[in-house]
Structures are given as C-alpha cells and as structure tokens.
Design a protein around this motif. Structure first.
Motif, short mmCIF file in Angstrom:
data_model
loop_
_atom_site.label_atom_id
_atom_site.label_comp_id
_atom_site.label_asym_id
_atom_site.label_seq_id
_atom_site.Cartn_x
_atom_site.Cartn_y
_atom_site.Cartn_z
N UNK A 17 0.70 -1.35 0.07
CA UNK A 17 -0.08 0.18 0.03
C UNK A 17 0.74 1.15 -0.09
N UNK A 18 1.87 1.36 0.78
CA UNK A 18 2.84 2.46 1.09
C UNK A 18 3.41 2.53 -0.48
N UNK A 19 3.97 1.63 -1.02
CA UNK A 19 4.67 1.57 -2.24
C UNK A 19 3.62 2.11 -3.58
N UNK A 20 2.28 1.81 -3.58
CA UNK A 20 1.53 2.22 -4.32
C UNK A 20 1.17 3.74 -4.11
N UNK A 21 1.28 4.14 -2.84
CA UNK A 21 1.00 5.39 -2.57
C UNK A 21 2.30 6.35 -3.18
N UNK A 22 3.36 5.82 -2.75
CA UNK A 22 4.50 6.55 -3.42
C UNK A 22 4.60 6.58 -4.85
N UNK A 23 4.03 5.50 -5.62
CA UNK A 23 3.98 5.72 -7.01
C UNK A 23 2.95 6.71 -7.49
N UNK A 24 1.78 6.93 -6.70
CA UNK A 24 0.88 8.12 -7.05
C UNK A 24 1.51 9.46 -6.77
N UNK A 25 2.37 9.45 -5.58
CA UNK A 25 2.77 10.95 -5.56
C UNK A 25 3.74 11.04 -6.76
N UNK A 26 4.69 9.92 -7.23
CA UNK A 26 5.61 10.04 -8.20
C UNK A 26 5.03 10.61 -9.44
N UNK A 27 3.64 10.10 -9.61
CA UNK A 27 2.83 10.43 -10.53
C UNK A 27 2.70 12.08 -10.80
N UNK A 28 2.61 12.77 -9.66
CA UNK A 28 2.26 13.99 -9.69
C UNK A 28 3.57 14.69 -9.85
N UNK A 29 4.72 14.12 -9.45
CA UNK A 29 6.17 14.86 -9.46
C UNK A 29 6.32 14.74 -11.14
N UNK A 30 5.97 13.36 -11.98
CA UNK A 30 6.09 13.48 -13.39
C UNK A 30 5.35 14.56 -14.00
N UNK A 31 4.11 14.82 -13.49
CA UNK A 31 3.32 16.02 -14.09
C UNK A 31 4.16 17.19 -14.16
#
Length: 184
Positions: A17-31
């Motif tokens: 779950x934490x890894x998934x959350x980190x991936x979601x935050x990284x998506x914002x960084x990608x934007x």
C-alpha cells in the motif's frame, strides 16, 4: 541469466500500500517534470526517450528477484519503491504530451467527448496490457511455485515498452506536416 530466488521478497500488504501511494505521488512529480522540462519538446522525442527509459528501467526487477540489489547495498523494499516511483513519474511524462496534443487539435465543443474517448482508449490499453501479461506469464510457465522462467518473462515485458517506437514515424510525419502548415 539471472538466478531467481524462489523464497520470495516477503512484502506485506502494508508495504504494498505504501509503495502504491509513493507511486501515486511520483505521478504528480512526473506531471511537474513534464510541465517544467518537457512541455516544449517534440512529442516524438518524448515518446522515444520515455519508451527507451521505460524498457531499460523495466529490467530493474531482474535485480530485485535475483537479489543483486542487496549486493549493491539496496534493501529490497527501497529498491522496489524506487523502481515504482521512477516508472510512475516516467509514465506521466510519456502520457501528458498525448493529452496536450489532443487538447490542441480538438475541435471546439467536443472536448469532453474527446477526453472520454482518450480515457477509454487508455483504460482499454491497461486491460490489454494486464491480459497480455497474464498470457505471457502462462506462456513462460511462471507460477506462484515455479519462477524458473521469471527472468526471461521480465525481459520480454521490458522489451514490450519499445512497442510505441513502431508508430514513431507516423508521429514524426504529423509533426513535420504541422510544422510546414505553421510556416505557410
């Protein structure tokens, strides 16, 4: 070939779950990265480099399943999250130019329909990707008890990131055509 440890990685649901959350935050960084660094780049260049980077980074699980990351001093959890974060950010950098292009060429009044169509195509791509992954997993005879062909499966899946390059000529042609129209 990488030797796969059949003992597993032992990731618990909380970590996943934490890894998934980190991936979601990284998506914002990608934007943010796209907006700050790549918004003026040619679409064909963004597609090329994100596809190549994704293929190379797609090989990272080989290090994880063979525990080579441990020899490099990187914990399995840290390595896994790092891979998730980078792939998520890269995915956004690769996807946003398509949305920007669609916004530029969309006739007035059908923006909602075009966005819905694009999201439907994107979701269909996700379904096809999941099903193709399941088919490949079956073809390589990888199961929860047999990891003997996991390394070749990872390599094939990583190489599939290069598939968009087959259509790069069309994108470049459209870019060149648009550039010629802008000049005249």
């Amino acid at each position: 070939a990488a030797q796969v440890d059949a003992g597993g990685l032992g990731f618990d649901p909380e970590f996943l779950g934490r890894a998934s959350a980190a991936g979601s935050v990284a998506g914002l960084v990608g934007v943010a990265a796209y907006n700050g660094l790549f918004k003026d780049a040619r679409l064909s260049s963004v597609i090329f480099w994100t596809s190549v980077a994704s293929a190379v980074l797609g090989l990272a699980p080989l290090a994880l399943v063979s525990h080579a990351n441990r020899a490099w001093g990187l914990d399995d959890r840290l390595f896994s999250i790092g891979d998730d974060v980078v792939q998520s950010a890269l995915g956004e950098v690769g996807f946003l130019p398509l949305l920007v292009l669609a916004a530029k060429i969309c006739p007035p009044g059908i923006e909602g329909a075009l966005f819905a169509a694009l999201m439907s195509i994107f979701n269909l791509g996700g379904i096809v990707s999941t099903e193709a992954g399941a088919l490949l997993t079956d073809m390589f005879h990888v199961s929860e008890t047999d990891f003997s062909n996991l390394a070749p499966l990872i390599i094939v899946c990583a190489a599939s990131s290069l598939f968009p390059l087959l259509f790069l000529g069309w994108v470049r042609g459209a870019e060149d055509e648009k550039a010629m129209l802008d000049v005249s």
